[in-house]
Design a protein around this motif. Structure first.
Motif, PDB file in Angstrom:
ATOM      1  N   ALA A  30      27.880  31.966  19.239  1.00 35.27           N
ATOM      2  CA  ALA A  30      28.114  30.525  19.117  1.00 35.27           C
ATOM      3  C   ALA A  30      29.219  30.238  18.105  1.00 35.27           C
ATOM      4  CB  ALA A  30      26.823  29.814  18.722  1.00 35.27           C
ATOM      5  N   ALA A  31      29.260  30.998  17.029  1.00 34.74           N
ATOM      6  CA  ALA A  31      30.313  30.808  16.017  1.00 34.74           C
ATOM      7  C   ALA A  31      31.688  31.112  16.612  1.00 34.74           C
ATOM      8  CB  ALA A  31      30.051  31.693  14.807  1.00 34.74           C
ATOM      9  N   ILE A  32      31.778  32.173  17.385  1.00 38.39           N
ATOM     10  CA  ILE A  32      33.040  32.533  18.031  1.00 38.39           C
ATOM     11  C   ILE A  32      33.432  31.463  19.042  1.00 38.39           C
ATOM     12  CG2 ILE A  32      34.124  34.176  19.619  1.00 38.39           C
ATOM     13  CD1 ILE A  32      32.409  36.369  18.147  1.00 38.39           C
ATOM     14  N   LYS A  33      32.474  31.048  19.860  1.00 37.06           N
ATOM     15  CA  LYS A  33      32.743  30.056  20.912  1.00 37.06           C
ATOM     16  C   LYS A  33      33.208  28.722  20.330  1.00 37.06           C
ATOM     17  CE  LYS A  33      30.606  27.883  24.905  1.00 37.06           C
ATOM     18  NZ  LYS A  33      29.389  27.740  25.690  1.00 37.06           N
ATOM     19  N   THR A  34      32.664  28.346  19.174  1.00 38.25           N
ATOM     20  CA  THR A  34      33.004  27.044  18.592  1.00 38.25           C
ATOM     21  C   THR A  34      34.152  27.122  17.594  1.00 38.25           C
ATOM     22  OG1 THR A  34      31.286  27.270  16.890  1.00 38.25           O
ATOM     23  CG2 THR A  34      30.686  26.112  18.929  1.00 38.25           C
ATOM     24  N   GLY A  35      34.702  28.315  17.388  1.00 38.83           N
ATOM     25  CA  GLY A  35      35.894  28.451  16.567  1.00 38.83           C
ATOM     26  C   GLY A  35      35.680  28.487  15.060  1.00 38.83           C
ATOM     27  N   VAL A  36      34.447  28.736  14.604  1.00 41.04           N
ATOM     28  CA  VAL A  36      34.227  28.806  13.156  1.00 41.04           C
ATOM     29  C   VAL A  36      34.157  30.245  12.641  1.00 41.04           C
ATOM     30  CG1 VAL A  36      33.127  26.542  13.003  1.00 41.04           C
ATOM     31  CG2 VAL A  36      31.700  28.583  13.323  1.00 41.04           C
ATOM     32  N   ALA A  37      34.223  31.210  13.560  1.00 43.25           N
ATOM     33  CA  ALA A  37      34.208  32.628  13.159  1.00 43.25           C
ATOM     34  C   ALA A  37      35.585  33.018  12.629  1.00 43.25           C
ATOM     35  CB  ALA A  37      33.828  33.507  14.344  1.00 43.25           C
ATOM     36  N   ARG A  38      35.582  33.781  11.552  1.00 41.39           N
ATOM     37  CA  ARG A  38      36.857  34.250  11.004  1.00 41.39           C
ATOM     38  C   ARG A  38      37.181  35.664  11.440  1.00 41.39           C
ATOM     39  NH1 ARG A  38      36.295  32.491   4.816  1.00 41.39           N
ATOM     40  NH2 ARG A  38      34.106  32.496   5.321  1.00 41.39           N
ATOM     41  N   MET A  86      25.381  26.627  16.497  1.00 42.68           N
ATOM     42  CA  MET A  86      24.828  27.872  15.958  1.00 42.68           C
ATOM     43  C   MET A  86      23.334  27.727  15.712  1.00 42.68           C
ATOM     44  SD  MET A  86      28.024  28.641  13.430  1.00 42.68           S
ATOM     45  CE  MET A  86      27.329  29.999  12.524  1.00 42.68           C
ATOM     46  N   LYS A  87      22.905  26.580  15.236  1.00 45.50           N
ATOM     47  CA  LYS A  87      21.476  26.325  15.013  1.00 45.50           C
ATOM     48  C   LYS A  87      20.720  26.339  16.341  1.00 45.50           C
ATOM     49  CE  LYS A  87      22.455  23.392  11.048  1.00 45.50           C
ATOM     50  NZ  LYS A  87      22.451  21.994  10.570  1.00 45.50           N
ATOM     51  N   LEU A  88      21.302  25.702  17.349  1.00 47.49           N
ATOM     52  CA  LEU A  88      20.675  25.702  18.672  1.00 47.49           C
ATOM     53  C   LEU A  88      20.624  27.103  19.269  1.00 47.49           C
ATOM     54  CD1 LEU A  88      22.129  22.433  20.224  1.00 47.49           C
ATOM     55  CD2 LEU A  88      19.737  22.918  19.701  1.00 47.49           C
ATOM     56  N   ALA A  89      21.676  27.878  19.058  1.00 47.82           N
ATOM     57  CA  ALA A  89      21.694  29.261  19.561  1.00 47.82           C
ATOM     58  C   ALA A  89      20.570  30.075  18.922  1.00 47.82           C
ATOM     59  CB  ALA A  89      23.046  29.907  19.278  1.00 47.82           C
ATOM     60  N   ALA A  90      20.352  29.876  17.624  1.00 45.72           N
ATOM     61  CA  ALA A  90      19.266  30.578  16.932  1.00 45.72           C
ATOM     62  C   ALA A  90      17.911  30.165  17.503  1.00 45.72           C
ATOM     63  CB  ALA A  90      19.320  30.299  15.435  1.00 45.72           C
ATOM     64  N   ALA A  91      17.722  28.880  17.719  1.00 42.37           N
ATOM     65  CA  ALA A  91      16.457  28.383  18.275  1.00 42.37           C
ATOM     66  C   ALA A  91      16.209  28.932  19.672  1.00 42.37           C
ATOM     67  CB  ALA A  91      16.463  26.860  18.296  1.00 42.37           C
ATOM     68  N   HIS A  92      17.247  28.933  20.507  1.00 38.63           N
ATOM     69  CA  HIS A  92      17.102  29.469  21.866  1.00 38.63           C
ATOM     70  C   HIS A  92      16.817  30.969  21.846  1.00 38.63           C
ATOM     71  CE1 HIS A  92      17.973  25.885  24.225  1.00 38.63           C
ATOM     72  NE2 HIS A  92      18.926  25.601  23.342  1.00 38.63           N
ATOM     73  N   ALA A  93      17.450  31.678  20.933  1.00 38.27           N
ATOM     74  CA  ALA A  93      17.196  33.122  20.820  1.00 38.27           C
ATOM     75  C   ALA A  93      15.745  33.385  20.432  1.00 38.27           C
ATOM     76  CB  ALA A  93      18.145  33.750  19.798  1.00 38.27           C
ATOM     77  N   LEU A  94      15.243  32.623  19.478  1.00 35.57           N
ATOM     78  CA  LEU A  94      13.829  32.772  19.084  1.00 35.57           C
ATOM     79  C   LEU A  94      12.912  32.460  20.259  1.00 35.57           C
ATOM     80  CD1 LEU A  94      13.709  31.183  15.533  1.00 35.57           C
ATOM     81  CD2 LEU A  94      13.276  33.567  16.131  1.00 35.57           C
ATOM     82  N   ALA A  95      13.193  31.374  20.951  1.00 34.17           N
ATOM     83  CA  ALA A  95      12.351  30.975  22.073  1.00 34.17           C
ATOM     84  C   ALA A  95      12.362  32.008  23.191  1.00 34.17           C
ATOM     85  CB  ALA A  95      12.806  29.620  22.606  1.00 34.17           C
ATOM     86  N   SER A  96      13.486  32.677  23.381  1.00 38.32           N
ATOM     87  CA  SER A  96      13.584  33.647  24.473  1.00 38.32           C
ATOM     88  C   SER A  96      12.787  34.920  24.210  1.00 38.32           C
ATOM     89  CB  SER A  96      15.048  33.999  24.736  1.00 38.32           C
ATOM     90  OG  SER A  96      15.567  34.800  23.692  1.00 38.32           O
ATOM     91  N   ILE A  97      12.419  35.154  22.983  1.00 39.80           N
ATOM     92  CA  ILE A  97      11.663  36.364  22.647  1.00 39.80           C
ATOM     93  C   ILE A  97      10.210  36.272  23.115  1.00 39.80           C
ATOM     94  CG2 ILE A  97      10.743  37.708  20.700  1.00 39.80           C
ATOM     95  CD1 ILE A  97      13.407  37.165  19.273  1.00 39.80           C
TER      96      ILE A  97
END
Length: 67
Positions: free
Chosen positions: A55-63, A13-24
């Motif tokens: 990322a949360a859904i993909k890694t199974g931590v989303a409720r 999830m942290k990496l997803a946030a970083a990649h999202a910021l970088a893509s902007i």
């Protein structure tokens, strides 16, 4: 994270946030003073929220699923 009620924050999830910021920021906009978008940039919140939720859904931590 909050949208999907994630149980915890994981590295993916942290990496997803970083990649999202970088893509902007376009390569043509990059400079020594501009490597991340401003926190006031309207594109930041939706991009990061979407990426972190996915990322949360993909890694199974989303409720719950996204709306």
């Amino acid at each position: 994270m909050l949208d999907v009620r994630a149980k915890r924050v994981n590295d993916q999830m942290k990496l997803a946030a970083a990649h999202a910021l970088a893509s902007i920021v376009a390569k043509s906009e990059l400079s020594d003073e501009y490597i991340t978008p401003s926190m006031f940039d309207a594109r930041v919140v939706p991009a990061v929220a979407e990426a972190v939720a996915a990322a949360a859904i993909k890694t199974g931590v989303a409720r719950k699923q996204r709306r």
